[in-house]
Design an enzyme around this catalytic site. Structure first.
Site: not given
Ligand code: DON
Length: 595
Positions: A497-498, A447, A127, A405
């Site tokens: 998917g955040g 984030d 990360r 993502t």
């Molecule tokens: O790390 C995370 O939870 C977010 N940055 C993920 C971002 C994400 O999945 C975007 N895509 N849809």
């Protein structure tokens, strides 16, 4: 003779009925008489189950499931050359950075869950980190209000990238083929070009003005050389990216974190008011972490500890509903959905209160996942009425202070399995392309909890545990996971998917384990999501029958149909006959390739 024949016919008819009435599937190759029978999923005529009827891809020797057909092909070619799943994953990662700039990356980060052929589990946290010059209030104005967009767009939105270091680390530990060989396919794709899909062309066109705004009116990056919009079938050539990849190929880690590429990155930051320095790059290292290995019924869940919240949350969710007969209640029936929502409500409240980078804050992981704690959290649940999110807060744990993502899965013929989720955060990240380097930078700083109580781009809340500090990793929801049954690999699961990542992984696992779906059906299955706050459930069109909707609404649930879709899963399952089922999401370009 005639009598014998009719008896035989009778027997055969009985046998056929017995077989069709009891379709059984064991997902681990155990005998069909095992008490862990999987009753194959049967669609209820009143409850639509699937987004599409796409079928899984079957392979004998290896499988790659990723967001783009070219990237999956690259991974399989690497395995055919004698590489293992880790070689294939690294090659797929670099290929995605070229063919899927929406989320594939050099300038981002992610998480890897690996289960080797002997069953040993590993997790690597690559990360991004906050730069050394970052501080808690860096996205607030003088009055303490959030400056809209600053953590999302442009140079200041980026954390220190971890992806290249992550790939170097997993390759160093497990790779069989040379580094040079696994990076080469991405170089070819960048230099020779990649044929754009409809979706990729549209993505670049939709972001054209933003790319110009951030990188200058005359930026060449992602612009059509003929000065027109991209269309499906156009070839995207990325010469600068190819050059960067060549340097990484020659020099490994130092090819990105030092020397020419690092100079380009730091110059880009200086040009646009960013704060990532040479020191940040030199100091960045990914971290091997002790994997979460937790049981759910007689399955083993191998998943990611913080700095992602995904693993802890997934285990909490599964264990919260373990007590209920979901299979009997049925897929997306009102009772099944209700208990799943109530678990999500409580778990996301815990996420906001407790979770952050373990190198900076003490996360009570064991306590949060313990059945005893989860039982207490469940004590105010009532079937008659939705719990009010306002009445829910993160749980109390004695001894602790409150304080876009992409995913790919790879399995090889020896049984090594890799589950990796990686991201730039938003689509094309901060939209900053490193001039001369040709790669996009992340906007992962969003984030962090940039101000206590102010939701991030996914509506997630956080507080002290996830506030910005130099070199701290921002809390993630990424949930790359491997599931094991009877000591054997069963499936590799994950999605972008955040905030919805955790709940999509949760549903996909339950769809297989509880509802008897194949891997592809579990991916195709329509999904829903609740995250404590805002206090509402969103669902994909048709995911709930009228009966389910009415029942839930009558108990006080606020439910909204989602315009878009949920999840872009890329999963692999070992089938009872020993073959692999690659299951990529029909909701986008995701494709599994096996051999
Ligand atoms: O790390 C995370 O939870 C977010 N940055 C993920 C971002 C994400 O999945 C975007 N895509 N849809």
């Amino acid at each position: 003779m005639k009598k014998n024949l009719s008896l035989l016919t009778l027997f055969l008819v009985f046998f056929a009925i017995a077989c069709t009435n009891k379709p059984v599937q064991t997902t681990d190759g155990t005998s069909s008489k095992s008490k862990d029978l999987f009753v194959l999923f049967e669609e209820d005529p009143n409850q639509k189950a699937f987004f599409s009827d796409r079928k899984g891809v079957i392979g004998q020797n290896g499988m790659v499931a990723s967001a783009h057909p070219e990237a999956s092909k690259v991974g399989v070619e690497i395995m055919k050359m004698g590489g293992n799943a880790i070689d294939a994953a690294v090659a797929t990662h670099f290929a995605l950075a070229v063919v899927f700039p929406f989320a594939g990356n050099l300038g981002g980060g992610g998480f890897a869950v690996i289960r080797d052929k002997n069953g040993k589990a590993y997790t690597l946290d690559f990360r991004e980190k906050a730069p050394l010059k970052a501080n808690r209030d860096m996205y607030l104005d003088a009055k303490g209000d959030v400056i809209q967009g600053l953590s999302l767009l442009g140079h200041l939105a980026s954390g220190v990238p971890g992806a290249v270091d992550g790939m170097v680390e997993i390759h160093k530990k497990f790779g069989k083929l040379s580094w040079e060989k696994v990076v080469q396919p991405a170089i070819d794709l960048a230099e020779k070009g990649v044929i754009l899909t409809d979706r990729e062309a549209l993505g670049l066109n939709n972001n054209k003005q933003t790319f110009k705004k951030v990188n200058g009116e005359n930026t060449p990056y992602f612009m059509n050389p003929e000065n027109r919009d991209w269309v499906k079938g156009d070839v995207l050539i990325q010469k600068d990216l190819g050059k960067t990849l060549r340097i990484i190929q020659q020099k490994g880690r130092s090819g990105f974190y030092e020397g020419e590429v690092a100079d380009l990155l730091v110059n880009e930051m200086k040009k646009g008011g960013g704060i990532i320095s040479h020191e940040d790059l030199k100091k960045y290292h990914s971290a091997w972490r002790e994997p979460i290995v937790a049981d759910y019924k007689n399955y083993k869940i191998i998943t990611m500890p913080p700095s992602s919240s995904g693993g802890v949350a997934l285990v909490q969710l599964l264990r919260s509903v373990e007590q209920y007969p979901l299979r009997k209640w049925g897929f997306n029936s009102d009772s099944t959905v209700q208990v799943m929502i109530e678990a999500e409500r409580r778990v996301y409240a815990d996420r906001a209160k407790w979770m952050g980078d373990m190198d900076f804050v003490k996360v009570p992981m064991k306590e949060l996942m313990s059945r005893e704690y989860l039982k207490k959290r469940w004590s105010d649940f009532n079937f008659a009425k939705a719990t009010d999110s306002k009445s829910i807060d993160g749980g109390t744990i004695p001894g602790y202070e409150s304080n876009e993502t992409t995913h790919y899965s790879v399995v090889d013929k020896e049984g090594n399995a890799v589950s990796i989720t990686t991201t730039l955060n938003g689509g094309y990240g901060s939209k900053v392309v490193v001039s001369g380097g040709g790669f996009l930078m992340n906007n992962e700083m969003d984030d962090f909890s940039i101000k206590a109580g102010v939701p991030n781009m996914f509506g997630l809340l956080g507080n002290k545990a996830n506030e910005i500090q130099p070199e701290k990793r921002m809390l993630s929801s990424m949930t790359p996971t491997i599931v094991e049954k009877d000591g054997k690999f069963l499936m590799a699961v994950g999605t972008p998917g955040g905030s919805t990542i955790i709940t999509s992984v949760y549903q996909t696992i339950l769809n297989v384990i509880e509802h008897g779906m194949t891997m592809q059906q579990a991916v195709n299955a329509l999904k829903f999501h609740h995250q404590w706050l805002p206090d509402r459930t969103v669902y994909e069109a048709n995911a709930f029958s009228e009966k389910t909707l009415n029942a839930l609404k009558s108990r006080g649930y606020i439910i909204d149909a989602q315009k878009g879709t949920l999840g872009r899963m890329d999963c692999i399952m070992l089938r009872p006959d020993g073959t692999l089922e690659g299951a990529s999401d029909p909701r986008a370009d995701n494709t599994s390739v096996g051999y």
